[in-house]
Design an enzyme around this catalytic site. Structure first.
Site, PDB file in Angstrom:
ATOM      1  CE  LYS A   1       4.902  20.637  29.760  1.00 25.21           C
ATOM      2  NZ  LYS A   1       5.131  20.853  28.318  1.00 25.21           N
TER       3      LYS A   1
ATOM      4  CB  THR B   1       9.962  20.476  20.526  1.00 27.11           C
ATOM      5  OG1 THR B   1      10.252  20.543  21.926  1.00 27.11           O
ATOM      6  CG2 THR B   1       9.785  21.869  19.979  1.00 27.11           C
TER       7      THR B   1
HETATM    8  C1  Z15 Z   1       9.002  26.519  28.021  1.00 26.93           C
HETATM    9  O1  Z15 Z   1       9.742  25.404  27.967  1.00 26.93           O
HETATM   10  C2  Z15 Z   1       7.978  26.739  27.118  1.00 26.93           C
HETATM   11  C3  Z15 Z   1       7.258  27.893  27.204  1.00 26.93           C
HETATM   12  C4  Z15 Z   1       7.534  28.831  28.176  1.00 26.93           C
HETATM   13  O2  Z15 Z   1       6.841  29.986  28.259  1.00 26.93           O
HETATM   14  C5  Z15 Z   1       8.572  28.600  29.072  1.00 26.93           C
HETATM   15 CL1  Z15 Z   1       8.927  29.753  30.272  1.00 26.93          CL
HETATM   16  C6  Z15 Z   1       9.296  27.462  29.004  1.00 26.93           C
HETATM   17  C7  Z15 Z   1       7.749  25.723  26.039  1.00 26.93           C
HETATM   18  C8  Z15 Z   1       6.292  25.466  25.704  1.00 26.93           C
HETATM   19  O3  Z15 Z   1       5.591  25.052  26.854  1.00 26.93           O
HETATM   20  C9  Z15 Z   1       6.214  24.392  24.610  1.00 26.93           C
HETATM   21  O4  Z15 Z   1       4.882  24.185  24.206  1.00 26.93           O
HETATM   22  C10 Z15 Z   1       7.049  24.799  23.407  1.00 26.93           C
HETATM   23  O5  Z15 Z   1       7.133  23.745  22.482  1.00 26.93           O
HETATM   24  C11 Z15 Z   1       8.446  25.188  23.834  1.00 26.93           C
HETATM   25  O6  Z15 Z   1       8.418  26.166  24.855  1.00 26.93           O
HETATM   26  C12 Z15 Z   1       9.273  25.735  22.683  1.00 26.93           C
HETATM   27  O7  Z15 Z   1       8.576  26.728  21.998  1.00 26.93           O
END
Ligand code: Z15
Length: 817
Positions: A558, A662
């Site tokens: 990030k 998001t």
């Molecule tokens: C998480 O918060 C996300 C992905 C994962 O594989 C895990 Cl384990 C946790 C996040 C993504 O990093 C993010 O880009 C995305 O917006 C979010 O999931 C919801 O899809």
């Protein structure tokens, strides 16, 4: 979605006062005079719950008896945020609540603050699940959220005197919790371990131990839909019968040990976000909630039936697998169908593949879960047999589709070798009907890279559903001032259930009066945040500076480090006069981020940010020009305060690494401009708001790939840009560690020699775009016009739209009649 106007309160203020008093008397057992804010909170929550009760019962009844297929959203995380105001909004009772509480002599804000935020998730994935169930209820779609009621949610973050992250337990259930309804009469037995024996030619699992999964139900009220769905979170309890044999032979304490240990299953949320840890207890948690949920669905949809016709199961409910965490549900449903209900393999497989769909949320291959065969065999021996059989059948099927033996081998669900493993993403892809990514770019990369072989052979399985966020919590509740202005501008409040109506604001970006009002709203939000920050964290933020925010989990991909390096460079430039002091645009930078407790580099970055903040904020040379604040324990509540006050949002991940994001959507919808890379949903946000209303910088996915290919040398960038060199040198020479040159050495060494996420390569374009940002900000009318266009053009990112996409492309169901 058919747009709705705000619901009308079912009670007058006077009636609601009486209802609160009644709860104070009969539930809390206190007089109005004795009642604390927390008492008022509990009493009003219980009163509000009663107003939802009728809709909840009818929704459940219609869900079971109607002919509309339901959705089961299986997720290890639901990051709900506080409940009270959300329930009030959906009932149309916000002002009645405020007035009633004031009449009882309390401050409504302090009353809602008394609610302890349930932190049953880490970040984006858990919050997405919460937005999705909100939208399903608002659309009137019958749905269950299924997850775990962790006793300890995501840790509470504190910073020590050195600026290091300290994790404290989040024992949220130590507080009175009026929302969860524990239902002992609908518990499920979940078993583990033991062995599989043959009896009459059938495989029979003889588990070694069991736990009782007790559902704790939360109401999920829809906005103006009259529907209330259920979030069912399982809590592990032991069975009261304990091992008498052990008891007789030895000690009482030995005998109760398995019982005590059983309850550990739902004790704690794993604090890793998109970096799986592969721990046994985690697999136990996954199986625990998934097995309980599948049995629960059978109980709900075939009430009282001993021999239900489960070939109709996929018509009753469709299960969405939120990432790989619930994928053990695939062999579990196979086991239920074959072992418990006597179906043959092919029938069971047909039912199972029709029942499940899988959402992938990552692009980092190392973030996809794999479980050692040994561990699954020990914990779930029957499931391991079934997984092996699925693997065998799948490889057979592949032979019919391709002659490419290497490809078939690459696609094995169970790997070969001395330490075979089960690849859960592959199991999910083989065992379900659809696979989706969470933004266009992500879904494309899933097909082209991460699951390439699968998409080549099963192209129709793959689809995209771009993420979204609920406008109820993240606009209406978080930003009442902007909400009122939107309603004024559109002449209706229907946008809250049809967010594309925001497009009607676009012409108002040319209306100077409206632009001024918008600017006033933003300024009032900044003042409100400054007051909140002073009160809650004790720092002063000047609302007459630009508010620039980066909030999200701390992860190298990030690139919080990119932000901090640019910030240090800016600090140095002001301090040594490289920039004329009068030319400096005053900025206040806010960070919010938790790091996984075992993630060394992330924790060191937190320490660095805190110490940069300390040095910068105490330096008279930059006073009034630059300030940095890092409020601890970023959570949903802080998001709701900070997002509406932000003018510039940072979405600066390396291209091709953030699946969607998001936060980016929440900020744009609240009128912040974005500085960002072409990554995740940023791409779609920029397409919609227009390139001229988005600060784009950095390499593209293709450029990143090409640079990896040619061999990346970060030191070259350090030498090439004096601003970057200055920033890194200041970190190494101890400017932010009281002269100690070792403190940040691991970070510096990584940047100069590895820098896997190419922070240094993107530094120059990131530092350069700041001039554009500041030029625009100096023209408030132009800045705010662009901000309005961000609001007007991001209605697409409502989670209502995401749900409609899932309904159409994946679930093939809709609202209750
Ligand atoms: C998480 O918060 C996300 C992905 C994962 O594989 C895990 Cl384990 C946790 C996040 C993504 O990093 C993010 O880009 C995305 O917006 C979010 O999931 C919801 O899809």
């Amino acid at each position: 979605m058919t747009e709705q106007t705000a619901p009308k309160s079912p009670v007058t203020t006077e009636q609601f006062i009486e209802e609160i008093k009644e709860q104070l008397k009969y539930n809390q057992g206190v007089t109005v005079e004795q009642a604390t804010d927390a008492d008022i909170y509990v009493a009003s929550s219980l009163a509000v719950r009663r107003h939802l009760m009728d809709s909840w019962t009818t929704t459940q009844k219609d869900t079971v008896e109607g002919n509309t297929k339901a959705v089961g959203y299986l997720s290890a995380e639901f990051l709900m945020g506080k409940q009270l105001r959300n329930a009030l909004l959906n009932l149309g009772m916000l002002s009645e609540f405020d007035d009633a509480v004031k009449a009882l002599g309390h401050d409504p804000q302090l009353v809602v603050d008394a609610e302890y935020e349930p932190g049953l998730g880490n970040g984006g994935l858990g919050r997405l699940a919460a937005c999705f169930i909100d939208s399903l209820a608002s659309l009137g779609v019958p749905a269950f959220g299924y997850g775990i009621q962790y006793k300890y949610g995501i840790f509470k973050q504190e910073f020590d005197a050195e600026g290091k992250q300290v994790e404290r337990p989040d024992y949220w259930l130590a507080n009175e919790e009026p929302w969860g309804h524990i239902d002992y009469n609908r518990s499920q037995k979940v078993s583990f371990g033991g062995s599989v024996v043959e009896e009459d030619g059938k495989k029979v699992w003889k588990p070694a131990w069991s736990v009782r999964a007790v559902p704790v139900d939360y109401m999920v009220p829809g906005y103006a839909s009259g529907r209330v769905n259920t979030l069912r979170l399982w809590s592990a309890k032991s069975y009261d019968e304990f091992d008498l044999l052990t008891f007789n032979k030895s000690e009482y304490l030995d005998a109760v040990k398995p019982q005590v240990e059983a309850e550990n299953i739902s004790k704690i949320l794993y604090p890793e976000d998109s970096t799986p840890q592969g721990k046994r207890l985690r697999l136990e948690q996954q199986y625990f909630f998934v097995a309980a949920s599948l049995h629960d669905a059978i109980r709900v949809f075939y009430p009282g039936q001993d021999k239900p016709d489960l070939t109709t199961f996929p018509n009753k409910i469709t299960f969405q697998l939120n990432d790989t965490h619930p994928v053990i549900g695939i062999p579990e449903l196979m086991r239920i169908l074959i072992d418990e209900y006597g179906y043959d393999w092919n029938t069971a497989w047909d039912i199972t593949t029709k029942t499940f769909n899988y959402t992938c949320h990552t692009l980092l291959p190392e973030a996809l879960e794999v479980w050692p065969v040994d561990l699954i065999s020990e914990l779930l021996p029957r499931h391991m047999q079934i997984i092996n059989e699925i693997n065998d059948h799948f490889l057979e099927e592949l032979k019919g589709l391709t002659r490419d033996k290497e490809r078939i081998n690459r696609m094995r669900i169970v790997t070969e070798g001395d330490y075979p493993q089960v690849r859960m993403a592959y199991l999910a892809t083989a065992g379900g009907s659809h696979v989706n990514g969470v933004a266009e770019l992500h879904s494309q990369l899933l097909k082209d890279v991460t699951l390439r072989d699968f998409s080549d052979l099963f192209p129709k399985k793959f689809t995209n559903v771009t993420n979204g966020v609920t406008p109820r919590r993240f606009i209406r509740l978080a930003n009442p001032r902007l909400s009122a202005l939107i309603t004024e501008g559109l002449g209706t409040d229907k946008w809250l259930s049809d967010l594309e109506l925001l497009q009607g604001l676009a012409p108002l970006a040319n209306d100077d009066e409206f632009v001024k009002k918008f600017a006033e709203v933003k300024h009032a939000n900044k003042v409100a945040f400054a007051n909140f920050a002073k009160d809650r964290y004790g720092f002063d933020a000047n609302p007459d500076t630009m508010f620039n925010t980066m909030v999200k989990r701390l992860h190298e991909y990030k690139r919080q480090s990119l932000k901090i390096l640019a910030l240090i460079a800016r600090y140095a430039a002001i301090k040594n006069g490289t920039i004329n002091a009068d030319d400096v645009l005053p900025r206040t930078v806010f960070f919010g981020a938790k790091a996984a407790p075992g993630y060394y580099m992330a924790k060191l970055t937190i320490q660095l940010i805190n110490n940069v903040a300390r040095v910068v904020n105490n330096d008279p040379d930059v006073k009034g020009k630059l300030a940095v604040h890092f409020p601890a324990n970023y959570n949903v509540r802080l998001a709701q305060h900070l997002i509406p006050a932000t003018e510039l949002d940072e979405q600066i991940s390396q291209a091709g690494k953030e699946a969607s994001g998001t936060g980016n959507m929440k900020f744009a919808l609240n009128g912040a401009l974005t500085v960002g890379t072409l990554d995740g949903a940023n791409v779609e946000i920029r397409e919609r708001v227009g390139a001229e209303n988005f600060f784009l910088f950095g390499m593209t996915v293709d450029e990143v790939d090409a640079l990896y290919e040619e061999g990346y040398n970060p030191a070259k960038y350090y030498e090439a840009d004096p601003r970057l060199k200055m920033a890194i040198d200041m970190i190494s020479n101890g400017t932010f560690s009281d002269g100690d040159r070792n403190t940040y050495a691991p970070l510096v060494a990584d940047w100069l020699t590895k820098d896997y996420f190419m922070t240094l390569a993107d530094f120059t374009s990131y530092a350069d775009i700041q001039y554009q940002i500041e030029d625009l900000y100096r023209n408030p009318m132009e800045w705010n016009r662009k901000a309005i266009l961000n609001v007007a053009n991001t209605g697409f990112f409502s989670s209502d739209r995401s749900m409609e996409d899932y309904l159409e492309r994946i679930w093939h169901t809709g609202p209750l009649a």
